[in-house]
Design an enzyme around this catalytic site. Structure first.
Site, PDB file in Angstrom:
ATOM      1  N   TYR A   1      -5.906  10.978   4.228  1.00  0.00           N
ATOM      2  CA  TYR A   1      -4.416  11.450   4.065  1.00  0.00           C
ATOM      3  C   TYR A   1      -4.100  12.085   2.621  1.00  0.00           C
ATOM      4  O   TYR A   1      -5.022  12.641   2.188  1.00  0.00           O
ATOM      5  CB  TYR A   1      -3.333  10.027   3.945  1.00  0.00           C
ATOM      6  CG  TYR A   1      -3.469   9.359   5.316  1.00  0.00           C
ATOM      7  CD1 TYR A   1      -2.820   9.764   6.395  1.00  0.00           C
ATOM      8  CD2 TYR A   1      -4.045   8.048   5.594  1.00  0.00           C
ATOM      9  CE1 TYR A   1      -2.890   9.040   7.608  1.00  0.00           C
ATOM     10  CE2 TYR A   1      -4.163   7.527   6.669  1.00  0.00           C
ATOM     11  CZ  TYR A   1      -3.489   7.834   7.738  1.00  0.00           C
ATOM     12  OH  TYR A   1      -3.583   7.576   8.950  1.00  0.00           O
TER      13      TYR A   1
ATOM     14  N   GLY B   1      -9.375  -6.563   8.979  1.00  0.00           N
ATOM     15  CA  GLY B   1      -8.283  -6.053   9.549  1.00  0.00           C
ATOM     16  C   GLY B   1      -7.896  -6.601  10.989  1.00  0.00           C
ATOM     17  O   GLY B   1      -7.041  -7.505  11.034  1.00  0.00           O
TER      18      GLY B   1
ATOM     19  N   GLN C   1       0.839  -1.265  -0.053  1.00  0.00           N
ATOM     20  CA  GLN C   1       0.002  -0.036  -0.161  1.00  0.00           C
ATOM     21  C   GLN C   1       0.944   1.132  -0.150  1.00  0.00           C
ATOM     22  O   GLN C   1       1.865   1.469   0.833  1.00  0.00           O
ATOM     23  CB  GLN C   1      -1.055  -0.125   1.080  1.00  0.00           C
ATOM     24  CG  GLN C   1      -2.030   1.138   1.127  1.00  0.00           C
ATOM     25  CD  GLN C   1      -3.047   1.408   2.317  1.00  0.00           C
ATOM     26  OE1 GLN C   1      -2.394   1.668   3.406  1.00  0.00           O
ATOM     27  NE2 GLN C   1      -4.022   1.114   2.116  1.00  0.00           N
TER      28      GLN C   1
ATOM     29  N   ARG D   1      -7.502   2.329  -2.783  1.00  0.00           N
ATOM     30  CA  ARG D   1      -8.459   2.241  -1.704  1.00  0.00           C
ATOM     31  C   ARG D   1      -9.072   3.719  -1.327  1.00  0.00           C
ATOM     32  O   ARG D   1      -8.256   4.798  -1.384  1.00  0.00           O
ATOM     33  CB  ARG D   1      -7.523   1.938  -0.491  1.00  0.00           C
ATOM     34  CG  ARG D   1      -8.234   1.707   0.990  1.00  0.00           C
ATOM     35  CD  ARG D   1      -7.538   1.209   2.118  1.00  0.00           C
ATOM     36  NE  ARG D   1      -8.229   0.448   3.105  1.00  0.00           N
ATOM     37  CZ  ARG D   1      -7.876   0.406   4.300  1.00  0.00           C
ATOM     38  NH1 ARG D   1      -6.999   1.351   4.837  1.00  0.00           N
ATOM     39  NH2 ARG D   1      -8.647  -0.302   4.987  1.00  0.00           N
TER      40      ARG D   1
END
Length: 367
Positions: A179, A321, A98, A226
């Site tokens: 982000y 997760g 990622q 994502r």
């Protein structure tokens, strides 16, 4: 009906099942933000997942936002990641990295020479990050200059090249959780007046350019993205029109025919229905002209809801997760409907093997 445990083909990937290990920041990188042998053990233990998405990995030194998170921008990091990918492949698994730039969710103590974080804006986020002192408020950012943005795109492309050199099967671009890339997308954060701000197509520009560059390096059949259309994490107030923003974003990305789209539904790690959003409409736009692309859903799925999502066609794969932290053999436990081990919250971030590679598999527990 399709089941969670059936194989699936998407892009260049051939997964043994439809269970994805979601990216999980664990803050255990070594000196120089380099992956360690312990990390290779950790990922190898979890290789029964149909696909592993690595922990978020910074594309350049200025993209770091948390203590001891790994990078993929130099030779030592590539070598460290190669040990990880070899461990996963030896155990029969597949893994993508990622690619991450945190933007304003950072602290000057984490950045080279105490530089400011960068973002779409100069407004500081009301958020905290993990530093050598523990959790503390993020630092005030500076807004990236327009002429700096091609360099950001180039850093993503270079990181994608490095991912292949490190043996990864592909890449996932982190466009979620407010982000850097989502700091450009949302009008609640992006207050720019250049070609990367204002109108929806301008706010989408950086992410579109990044995906085009990454797909150009690794091939779209090895690239995924994502997204988290409505999550409030990291001081991310919703866009005024999140449905329109993300619907048109996927329409612009459709010609790339990405291998997968990984969508966080609702509030990351929290409620799934606090903000109305039509994920089916988003899925339709992703699948239009791209029937081989995998739609991966994420956020609080149980065994029952994951089975139902895949069987009902609402998802091609389901990402888990935290259950993967304390259940290295989560796939087998879900298959057998066996009890799941609880994680130790004290060992989530930083440390060594304790709470990282010492969770026993089901066979050892039953024995």
């Amino acid at each position: 009906m399709t089941t969670l445990f059936e194989p699936i083909r998407f892009g260049a990937f051939r997964a043994a099942n439809r269970i994805v290990m979601a990216p999980l920041t664990r803050n255990r990188a070594g000196a120089g933000q380099t992956p360690t042998p312990l990390m290779a053990t950790y990922y190898g233990q979890r290789a029964s997942a149909g696909l592993i998405v690595s922990e978020a990995t910074q594309i350049l030194p200025g993209g770091q936002g948390y203590l001891d998170t790994p990078g993929i921008f130099n030779a030592a990091q590539i070598a460290g990641w190669r040990a990880v990918t070899e461990a996963v492949h030896a155990a029969g698994g597949s893994i993508v990295v990622q690619l991450w730039h945190v933007g304003r969710i950072s602290h000057v103590s984490l950045l080279p020479d105490g530089l400011q974080p960068v973002s779409s804006t100069a407004r500081r986020a009301n958020a905290k990050t993990f530093t050598a002192r523990g959790f503390e408020p993020v630092s005030a950012p500076r807004a990236l200059r327009t002429e700096e943005l091609p360099g950001i795109v180039a850093a993503y492309a270079a990181a994608a090249r490095n991912a292949l050199a490190a043996g990864f099967d592909g890449v996932e671009v982190h466009g979620a959780n407010n982000y850097l890339l989502e700091q450009f997308l949302r009008d609640s954060i992006n207050d720019r007046h250049d070609d990367y701000g204002g109108a929806v197509e301008n706010r989408q520009r950086l992410l579109v350019e990044v995906m085009q560059a990454v797909a150009g390096e690794v091939g779209a059949q090895r690239a995924g993205l994502r997204l988290s259309p409505v999550t409030p994490v990291n001081d991310g107030a919703p866009d005024r029109d999140p449905q329109g923003l993300f619907n048109t974003l996927l329409e612009r990305l459709a010609p790339l025919k990405l291998a997968f789209l990984h969508v966080i539904e609702g509030d990351t790690g929290g409620a799934r229905d606090t903000t109305p959003f039509d994920y089916g409409a988003l899925r339709a736009r992703f699948r239009s002209g791209n029937p081989q692309g995998a739609w991966i859903v994420n956020n609080g799925y149980s065994r029952a809801s994951a089975l139902a999502a895949v069987a009902g066609g609402a998802a091609d794969m389901v990402a888990f997760g935290r259950p993967f932290i304390s259940n290295p053999d989560l796939v087998e436990r879900l298959r057998r409907d066996a009890p799941l081990a609880a994680l130790d919250p004290a060992t989530l971030y930083g440390g060594g093997a304790s709470g990282y590679t010492d969770y026993p598999p089901l066979g050892a527990v039953l024995a």
